[in-house]
Design an enzyme around this catalytic site. Structure first.
Site, PDB file in Angstrom:
ATOM      1  N   ASP A   1       0.835  -1.208   0.000  1.00 19.07           N
ATOM      2  CA  ASP A   1       0.000   0.000   0.000  1.00 19.07           C
ATOM      3  C   ASP A   1       0.868   1.257   0.000  1.00 19.07           C
ATOM      4  OD1 ASP A   1      -2.245   1.833   0.745  1.00 19.07           O
ATOM      5  OD2 ASP A   1      -3.316  -0.032   1.106  1.00 19.07           O
TER       6      ASP A   1
ATOM      7  N   HIS B   1      -3.853   6.111   3.383  1.00 21.93           N
ATOM      8  CA  HIS B   1      -4.504   4.894   2.892  1.00 21.93           C
ATOM      9  C   HIS B   1      -3.881   3.620   3.473  1.00 21.93           C
ATOM     10  CE1 HIS B   1      -5.678   1.941  -0.249  1.00 21.93           C
ATOM     11  NE2 HIS B   1      -6.709   2.718  -0.476  1.00 21.93           N
TER      12      HIS B   1
ATOM     13  N   SER C   1     -11.156  -0.550  -1.173  1.00 19.22           N
ATOM     14  CA  SER C   1      -9.880  -0.541  -0.444  1.00 19.22           C
ATOM     15  C   SER C   1     -10.069  -0.837   1.024  1.00 19.22           C
ATOM     16  CB  SER C   1      -9.234   0.843  -0.541  1.00 19.22           C
ATOM     17  OG  SER C   1      -8.518   0.987  -1.721  1.00 19.22           O
TER      18      SER C   1
END
Ligand SMILES: *[C@@H]1O[C@H](CO)[C@@H](O)[C@H](O)[C@H]1NC(C)=O
Ligand SMILES: *[C@@H]1O[C@H](CO)[C@@H](O)[C@H](O)[C@H]1NC(C)=O
Ligand SMILES: *[C@@H]1O[C@H](CO)[C@@H](O)[C@H](O)[C@H]1NC(C)=O
Ligand SMILES: *[C@@H]1O[C@H](CO)[C@@H](O)[C@H](O)[C@H]1NC(C)=O
Ligand SMILES: *[C@@H]1O[C@H](CO)[C@@H](O)[C@H](O)[C@H]1NC(C)=O
Ligand SMILES: *[C@@H]1O[C@H](CO)[C@@H](O)[C@H](O)[C@H]1NC(C)=O
Ligand SMILES: *[C@@H]1O[C@H](CO)[C@@H](O)[C@H](O)[C@H]1NC(C)=O
Ligand SMILES: *[C@@H]1O[C@H](CO)[C@@H](O)[C@H](O)[C@H]1NC(C)=O
Ligand SMILES: *[C@@H]1O[C@H](CO)[C@@H](O)[C@H](O)[C@H]1NC(C)=O
Length: 729
Positions: free
Chosen positions: A133, A197, A523
């Site tokens: 990620d 994220h 996600s």
């Protein structure tokens, strides 16, 4: 005359194009299959191979990276001609351009019936989750390593530590990947997350328990991952400009060799690539071959059919679903009317009322903007003198324009989907177009229009769970007879840890830097499934990736096509149920060879497959398997419209429930579809025993898809698989 291109200029252009096509170097992935056995330098092998093909023109610097730990291949700058020559070489599986993929941007575990008190094993702390990620914020309370022992002995990875980044006994490894060596202004050259994220996904999968986590008081609760005792290995592959195929593959190459147990990847491409032309399909294939299940996000390109981005049969493809809460933001007008908007508004406005103005009535004339432009409230389009200190009614935008022009808040109006809430950098409520028109006529009707936007309320979403519009839909664009997505997991308005280098929205003018943030996307769904898979693995450490996947799929809770007309193409088998998944009763297992048989049956070149598998198996009548015989935990059959089809699916189930048990098959099918199961009773006398059965589907797809199901039931376990028949337009 003037518009006519002379033959010579045409020829000149043609030559120019041909010359540039020959000379322009682009970065390519050369994929060569499994890692060759034996001890030798793979990168020097790659260099000498390139020198031989390209000759003296080849400069060693254009070999950007060699994969060598888990599979074979490299990243290289080549001209198109050179790429074609290499693609024809006998030891090369595929050559494809190195492109960019994008991110598929907690009460959620309770909503899944997975309480803090679920039965856990001591093995959980030996589970290592590889998160590919944007990196991680290691100081987050979610990654506190208090009470953790040293990394499990199987761990072979490393930590790219620096004065500004270190690992601990929770985050046991961290590396960053940037094959082109170029960094943007907001990129941090370490495994540290500058985006948020990666911190969010890692903490959702395996974050520790953190009480009273919230976003400025919203969504208060205990933030926790699915496996709070598991370890995290960070592979930073995404940067401010996206996630390159080269870096994705380099991270898989390492993660597999480092000894991770489960991989989480919330990233996807723009188009559906063939399996051997897609970095994620290749990476997940080698992970599976090495006993590692990869959980991937379906994509955020829904609700278009076949918009799913990660769909290889050897990985888990996760759709997003809502949880039973939503964020509601009230707008009250000077005339006392109240509207209920959707947004995540953390701001508490002090005054009773603020002047209200329409963006279309406040164009920045000195900047040459008109009202038809300023109604979208983009940066610079509004006249700061007119909107300062006011609430602005805008046609949907990010809110940066009004904030920078000094507005106090915005009411956004538009058609956009309202099944998840967005954050804005200033007090904002999002309303539908009818309510927007109502507010506009209020503004028009008075010289003194005022309004107030309240801080958001968290309210019960009684329709949950359903799949929101953004979640990518099936059918599978490459193999329509493998049902995708596989499963749905929470992905809407999820609270989890955040990076302190990124604000709540990441937009200009937003100064809210928070340890926990609320965002949506497949996600966010993917790491919920990762955590659930790790939980199953902690109870059944010897289970194969396919067994873990089967356990998660056959124990999922059915979802309703009343809220999602695309049914299984929206939610797969249904809503993930981690607590049930540790006791599935029966599993549909598959080994690496089964996927090879499937690929043979799909017509993949047998010589290339030999490279991929690294063993002697080549496609032959004996091993060729049809797509319907891959031992998959769901069933899909495609046909042309109204075509009568009859298809047999062969399956083998393994008993992992009670040693002695008798399972009965129950089929539910809509009229017009005939489904038979033979035998319809399976009796087991020991654990690990395998039994075969055949399921026959007969009928016509009169609608674009019809859903049916098969349940094996022994009175204790219900082993459920959807059966979908659909037609390809
Ligand atoms: C490789 O090609 C990319 C463009 O795809 C270019 O940006 C980069 O500088 C090249 N690298 C080398 C070492 O030639
Ligand atoms: C893989 O990509 C290459 C380069 O873009 C292309 O020539 C080839 O046809 C693709 N192969 C498949 C099977 O899609
Ligand atoms: C360490 O990281 C923080 C967060 O990104 C940054 O603000 C700071 O400048 C960094 N310090 C060094 C020495 O790189
Ligand atoms: C405008 O409206 C607000 C309440 O909506 C009121 O308090 C205020 O006195 C009004 N001002 C004028 C000039 O009418
Ligand atoms: C109007 O736009 C111009 C140029 O786009 C910008 O420089 C100026 O600051 C804006 N004026 C106002 C009052 O917002
Ligand atoms: C606005 O338009 C006028 C006339 O076309 C031009 O002279 C001026 O430069 C423009 N201003 C901006 C900020 O673009
Ligand atoms: C409000 O006034 C604007 C002009 O300022 C006009 O374009 C619009 O149609 C009016 N809308 C309503 C709902 O009255
Ligand atoms: C939300 O409503 C549903 C159905 O009305 C109910 O079953 C559920 O318990 C409620 N959830 C919460 C958190 O109140
Ligand atoms: C295997 O199946 C593929 C696709 O149906 C076919 O092209 C190939 O000829 C088969 N190979 C053998 C040896 O049967």
């Amino acid at each position: 005359m003037a518009s006519k291109i002379s033959f010579f200029s045409w020829l000149f252009l043609l030559c120019l194009c041909l010359i540039s096509a020959m000379l322009i170097h682009k970065s390519y992935i050369v994929y060569m299959g499994d890692r060759p056995k034996g001890e030798f330098s793979i990168s020097s092998l790659h260099l000498s191979m390139l020198q031989k093909v390209i000759g003296s023109k080849f400069s060693p610097e254009s070999l950007l990276h060699s994969f060598r730990r888990s599979f074979n291949g490299f990243v290289v700058n080549l001209t198109e001609d050179e790429a074609q020559i290499i693609a024809r070489m006998a030891n090369v599986v595929s050559v494809f351009p190195n492109e960019k993929k994008t991110l598929h941007t907690t009460r959620s575990w309770d909503f899944m019936g997975f309480s803090k008190q679920v039965r856990r094993t001591t093995l959980e702390s030996d589970i290592i989750i590889g998160v590919l990620d944007t990196g991680i914020w290691p100081e987050s309370e979610s990654f506190n390593d208090e009470g953790f022992g040293p990394p499990p002995s199987k761990w072979k990875g490393s930590c790219q530590a620096s004065s500004n980044f270190s690992c601990n006994n929770k985050i046991i490894g961290a590396k960053y990947y940037r094959s082109n060596g170029k960094f943007g202004s907001t990129d941090i050259q370490s495994p540290r997350d500058s985006e948020g994220h990666g911190t969010h996904t890692a903490s959702t999968a395996a974050g520790g328990l953190v009480g009273m986590a919230s976003l400025h008081g919203l969504g208060v609760g205990t933030a926790r991952g699915g496996v709070p005792s598991a370890r995290i290995a960070v592979y930073k592959i995404c940067w401010s400009d996206g996630c390159s195929d080269a870096d994705i593959l380099a991270a898989f190459d390492d993660a597999i060799a480092d000894g991770v147990d489960i991989i989480s990847l919330s990233v996807g491409g723009k188009i559906a690539n063939d399996y051997f032309n897609d970095s994620i399909a290749i990476g997940t294939f080698h992970a599976m071959k090495n006993g590692i299940l990869t959980s991937t996000s379906a994509g955020n390109e829904g609700p278009l059919p076949a918009s799913i981005k990660n769909f290889s049969p050897w990985s888990l493809s996760v759709a997003a679903s809502t949880i039973d809460r939503k964020f509601e933001t009230k707008v009250q007008l000077g005339n006392k009317k109240i509207y209920e908007g959707v947004s995540i508004n953390t701001f508490d406005l002090k005054n009773a009322m603020y002047p209200l103005i329409y963006g279309g009535d406040a164009p920045n004339i000195t900047g040459n903007f008109t009202g038809s432009q300023s109604r979208f409230c983009s940066i610079n389009s509004l006249d700061a003198n007119l909107v300062k200190g006011k609430i602005v009614l805008c046609d949907l935008s990010t809110g940066e324009g009004p904030l920078l022009a000094g507005a106090i808040g915005t009411v956004m109006q538009g058609q956009g989907p309202r099944d998840r809430a967005f954050s804005f950098p200033l007090p904002t409520a999002f309303l539908g177009p009818d309510e927007g028109a109502d507010i506009l006529s209020f503004i028009n009707s008075t010289s003194n229009a005022t309004a107030i936007i309240r801080k958001s309320n968290v309210v019960n979403n009684s329709l949950a769970p359903f799949v929101p519009s953004f979640s990518s839909r099936g059918p599978n664009p490459i193999t329509p007879d493998i049902l995708k997505p596989d499963i749905a997991a929470p992905g809407v308005d999820i609270i989890a840890a955040w990076s302190l280098a990124s604000s709540v929205t990441g937009l200009q003018g937003d100064n809210r830097f928070v340890p926990y943030n609320i965002i949506s996307g497949t996600s966010m769904a993917c790491p919920h499934a990762t955590g659930a898979a790790a939980y199953v693995k902690s109870h059944h450490p010897k289970w194969s990736p396919s067994a873990i996947k089967s356990a998660l799929m056959t124990t999922a809770s059915p979802m309703s096509s009343a809220t999602n007309p695309e049914a299984e193409f929206a939610y797969g088998v249904g809503h993930i149920n981690p607590a049930k998944a540790i006791n599935p009763g029966l599993i549909y297992d598959a080994e690496p060879l089964d996927y090879v048989k499937f690929l043979c049956g799909q017509g993949y070149d047998s010589i290339l497959l030999k490279l991929v598998t690294g063993d002697k198996s080549t496609c032959s009548k004996a091993i060729n398997a049809t797509v319907w015989d891959l031992n998959y935990p769901s069933f899909a059959l495609s046909a042309t419209r109204l075509e009568f089809v009859k298809q047999v699916f062969n399956r083998i189930v393994t008993n992992v429930g009670s040693p002695t048990s008798k399972y009965k098959a129950t089929v539910t099918a809509p009229p017009g579809l005939k489904i038979q199961v033979k035998p319809s009773i399976l009796s087991f006398t020991s654990l690990g025993e395998k039994k075969a059965f055949a399921l026959t589907v007969e009928g016509r797809a009169s609608r674009s898809m019809v859903s049916a199901s098969l349940v094996w039931d022994d009175g204790k376990c219900q082993v459920r698989s959807p059966v979908v028949m659909h037609f390809i337009p």
